[in-house]
Design an enzyme around this catalytic site. Structure first.
Site: not given
Ligand code: THU
Length: 160
Positions: A75, A115
């Protein structure tokens, strides 16, 4: 003392066939780039596909390192690539899929906390929510309308 209750509304789809076609296509791209994950230590491969407001798709997969903390999740690889190459284009959606080489992953794999923090920075920057869809190798897909729904009590630049 006053209790503070925090709620988030997520959507759970039984299979990928249930989500809108455009998201199925984005998820397919995430699954394809997942194969490029460099994950010799965890054998856990993650792919992320980001749709930008100009229609372009930016991809990322996790990249590991013998010095473990030097690796990076899919991500963040994707969102930082989007920021690096398209700094002035809004991020609309991110689709994420994970696959373990050790066992079959049928439940949706949410992005890690680091993330979520990295992704929410871009929501704050563009002042518009980023839709997120995540899944395992197959099975259910979870959607949130905003990264913020996965990160209550966010730390952002308003504190600085
Ligand atoms: N990983 C991701 O790519 N995204 C996440 O949100 C969770 C974890 C990667 C990092 C590492 O390469 C492997 O999965 C095992 O943690």
């Amino acid at each position: 003392m006053k209790p503070l209750t925090i709620t988030s509304r997520l959507e759970v789809y039984e299979t990928i066939e249930e989500v809108p076609e455009a998201i199925q296509e984005l998820m397919e791209k995430a699954a394809k780039v997942r194969d490029n994950a460099y994950a010799p230590y965890s054998n856990f491969k993650v792919g992320a596909a980001i749709l930008l407001a100009n229609g372009e798709v930016v991809l990322g997969s996790n990249q590991e390192n013998a010095s473990y903390p030097s690796g990076l999740c899919a991500e963040r690889t994707a969102i930082y690539a989007a920021g690096a190459t398209h700094p002035d284009v809004d991020v609309l959606q991110i689709a994420i899929t994970a696959r373990s080489l050790k066992h079959q992953l049928l439940s949706p794999v949410p992005p890690c906390g680091a993330c979520r923090q990295a992704l929410v920075e871009y929501e704050v920057k563009q002042d518009k929510p980023i839709e997120i869809y995540f899944m395992g190798e197959s099975g259910k897909v979870v959607k949130a309308d905003s990264i913020g729904d996965l990160l209550p009590l966010v730390f952002d630049n308003s504190w600085l």
